[in-house]
Design a protein around this motif. Structure first.
Motif, PDB file in Angstrom:
ATOM      1  N   ASN A 145       6.879   1.743   7.427  1.00 20.96           N
ATOM      2  CA  ASN A 145       7.423   1.397   6.117  1.00 20.96           C
ATOM      3  C   ASN A 145       8.055   0.000   6.115  1.00 20.96           C
ATOM      4  OD1 ASN A 145       9.277   2.680   7.841  1.00 20.96           O
ATOM      5  ND2 ASN A 145      10.546   3.425   6.161  1.00 20.96           N
ATOM      6  N   TRP A 146       7.222  -0.980   6.460  1.00 21.04           N
ATOM      7  CA  TRP A 146       7.654  -2.370   6.551  1.00 21.04           C
ATOM      8  C   TRP A 146       8.052  -2.947   5.200  1.00 21.04           C
ATOM      9  CZ3 TRP A 146       4.916  -5.853   3.654  1.00 21.04           C
ATOM     10  CH2 TRP A 146       3.655  -5.444   3.197  1.00 21.04           C
ATOM     11  N   GLN A 147       7.565  -2.360   4.110  1.00 19.68           N
ATOM     12  CA  GLN A 147       7.825  -2.918   2.777  1.00 19.68           C
ATOM     13  C   GLN A 147       9.310  -2.934   2.423  1.00 19.68           C
ATOM     14  OE1 GLN A 147       5.411  -0.683   3.468  1.00 19.68           O
ATOM     15  NE2 GLN A 147       3.544  -1.090   2.303  1.00 19.68           N
ATOM     16  N   ASN A 148      10.104  -2.062   3.048  1.00 20.72           N
ATOM     17  CA  ASN A 148      11.539  -2.053   2.751  1.00 20.72           C
ATOM     18  C   ASN A 148      12.218  -3.366   3.109  1.00 20.72           C
ATOM     19  OD1 ASN A 148      11.705   0.548   1.669  1.00 20.72           O
ATOM     20  ND2 ASN A 148      11.926   1.487   3.684  1.00 20.72           N
ATOM     21  N   GLY A 149      11.616  -4.143   3.994  1.00 24.61           N
ATOM     22  CA  GLY A 149      12.193  -5.427   4.383  1.00 24.61           C
ATOM     23  C   GLY A 149      11.644  -6.609   3.611  1.00 24.61           C
ATOM     24  N   SER A 150      10.852  -6.354   2.575  1.00 24.49           N
ATOM     25  CA  SER A 150      10.231  -7.426   1.798  1.00 24.49           C
ATOM     26  C   SER A 150      10.714  -7.374   0.356  1.00 24.49           C
ATOM     27  CB  SER A 150       8.707  -7.277   1.842  1.00 24.49           C
ATOM     28  OG  SER A 150       8.093  -8.175   0.944  1.00 24.49           O
ATOM     29  N   SER A 151      11.217  -8.501  -0.149  1.00 27.83           N
ATOM     30  CA  SER A 151      11.715  -8.535  -1.530  1.00 27.83           C
ATOM     31  C   SER A 151      10.605  -8.240  -2.534  1.00 27.83           C
ATOM     32  CB  SER A 151      12.340  -9.905  -1.825  1.00 27.83           C
ATOM     33  OG  SER A 151      11.388 -10.943  -1.629  1.00 27.83           O
ATOM     34  N   LYS A 152       9.366  -8.506  -2.189  1.00 27.06           N
ATOM     35  CA  LYS A 152       8.244  -8.283  -3.084  1.00 27.06           C
ATOM     36  C   LYS A 152       8.065  -6.807  -3.418  1.00 27.06           C
ATOM     37  CE  LYS A 152       3.218  -9.037  -3.339  1.00 27.06           C
ATOM     38  NZ  LYS A 152       2.041  -9.612  -2.626  1.00 27.06           N
ATOM     39  N   TYR A 153       8.515  -5.920  -2.518  1.00 24.45           N
ATOM     40  CA  TYR A 153       8.214  -4.495  -2.662  1.00 24.45           C
ATOM     41  C   TYR A 153       9.455  -3.640  -2.914  1.00 24.45           C
ATOM     42  CZ  TYR A 153       3.682  -5.915  -0.876  1.00 24.45           C
ATOM     43  OH  TYR A 153       2.468  -6.528  -0.710  1.00 24.45           O
ATOM     44  N   GLN A 154      10.471  -4.227  -3.503  1.00 18.38           N
ATOM     45  CA  GLN A 154      11.719  -3.493  -3.701  1.00 18.38           C
ATOM     46  C   GLN A 154      11.723  -2.615  -4.947  1.00 18.38           C
ATOM     47  OE1 GLN A 154      14.233  -3.427  -1.270  1.00 18.38           O
ATOM     48  NE2 GLN A 154      12.474  -4.361  -0.251  1.00 18.38           N
ATOM     49  N   PHE A 155      10.549  -2.324  -5.504  1.00 18.83           N
ATOM     50  CA  PHE A 155      10.481  -1.469  -6.688  1.00 18.83           C
ATOM     51  C   PHE A 155      10.627   0.011  -6.348  1.00 18.83           C
ATOM     52  CE2 PHE A 155       6.166  -2.451  -5.302  1.00 18.83           C
ATOM     53  CZ  PHE A 155       5.579  -1.185  -5.184  1.00 18.83           C
ATOM     54  N   ARG A 156      10.666   0.353  -5.039  1.00 15.36           N
ATOM     55  CA  ARG A 156      10.870   1.736  -4.637  1.00 15.36           C
ATOM     56  C   ARG A 156      11.377   1.748  -3.205  1.00 15.36           C
ATOM     57  NH1 ARG A 156       6.979   4.351  -1.469  1.00 15.36           N
ATOM     58  NH2 ARG A 156       7.381   6.332  -2.514  1.00 15.36           N
TER      59      ARG A 156
END
Length: 275
Positions: A145-156
């Motif tokens: 779940n690398w997306q938690n560390g990316s501002s681009k994917y903070q929609f969830r």
């Protein structure tokens, strides 16, 4: 090992073997084909499925042409998706397989997203099991779940259960795909599989090279079919830039490292424990 080097020095397969319709016919064995990237095709005594098929429409350049395109696939009993990343959940590929694919399976979140593409996906929790004809499929845990560390994917909030691997029990043996994942303690406590679909990417949100070696040597009799390497033209991106030659002097019984050409068939066999 059957590899060559791209102009930028990436390890890549020496050839591509076209997959034709005969590969989908009933057979008296189980065949596994690596299709490039993390894409897998399995024909187990006539039950056919693909895992994470990426056969077209990727948004980065590839190092070779795919061994089969969606329009050449005559029938699939199922497509299994491990997670949302577009090199695993290829929306163009999944949509273009709709007319020939009986069922789509994925973690719950991915199954919900499939609805955006008018794909009726069945969602599952980690450790759930289901049948694809005579193949028993079980979701195994993954941590990607690398997306938690990316501002681009903070929609969830991205949860571990949004990502999975798959364990397949067939009449001819067991196949395990750990999936894109950091190495987890649970990965080292599985029954020994006959084949591991083996990501060895030296990347912190994948298994890392050291983690891949530890996994391989925990199950010293499993065949290791190398995946997630030599497909995407990205010499500076570690998730796409594994080199099978880096495994030879680190893996117990290195002859079990299987560097397949995309489209090449590997026959699954149940293992006898080596002494």
């Amino acid at each position: 090992m059957e590899i060559k080097r791209s102009k930028s020095g990436q390890a890549m397969p020496k050839e591509v073997i076209v997959v034709n319709k005969d590969a989908f016919l009933p057979i008296h064995k189980t065949e596994i084909r690596w299709l490039g990237s993390a894409s897998i095709m399995i024909n187990s005594r006539g039950t056919t499925l693909m895992i994470d098929p990426l056969l077209e429409g990727f948004d980065m350049p590839l190092l070779f042409e795919m061994p089969i395109l969606p329009q050449a696939v005559p029938h699939l009993d199922a497509v299994l998706i491990t997670h949302i990343d577009n090199d695993h959940f290829s929306r163009p590929t999944c949509k273009d397989l709709l007319s020939v694919c009986e069922a789509y399976h994925a973690p719950y979140y991915v199954a919900e997203v499939m609805k955006e593409e008018n794909i009726k996906g069945t969602g599952h929790a980690i450790h759930d099991s289901f049948k694809v004809k005579d193949i028993q499929v079980t979701l195994t845990p993954a941590r990607h779940n690398w997306q938690n560390g990316s501002s681009k994917y903070q929609f969830r909030e991205w949860k571990e259960e949004d990502y999975c691997g798959y364990w397949l029990d067939t009449a001819d043996g067991t196949i395990w795909l750990p999936g894109d994942s950091k190495l987890m303690e649970e990965h080292l406590k599985m029954p020994e599989p006959d084949v591991i679909l083996f990501d060895f990417s030296d990347n912190d949100w994948h298994i890392t090279l050291d983690g891949a070696v530890l996994l391989a040597n925990t199950y010293p009799n499993a065949d290791l079919i190398c995946i997630h390497w030599g497909s995407v033209d990205a010499p500076d991106m570690s998730p796409f830039n594994g080199d099978p030659e880096s495994l030879i002097d680190k893996v117990i019984h290195p002859e079990r490292i299987r560097v397949l050409a995309p489209g090449e068939a590997f026959t699954l066999t149940k293992k006898q424990v080596k002494k």
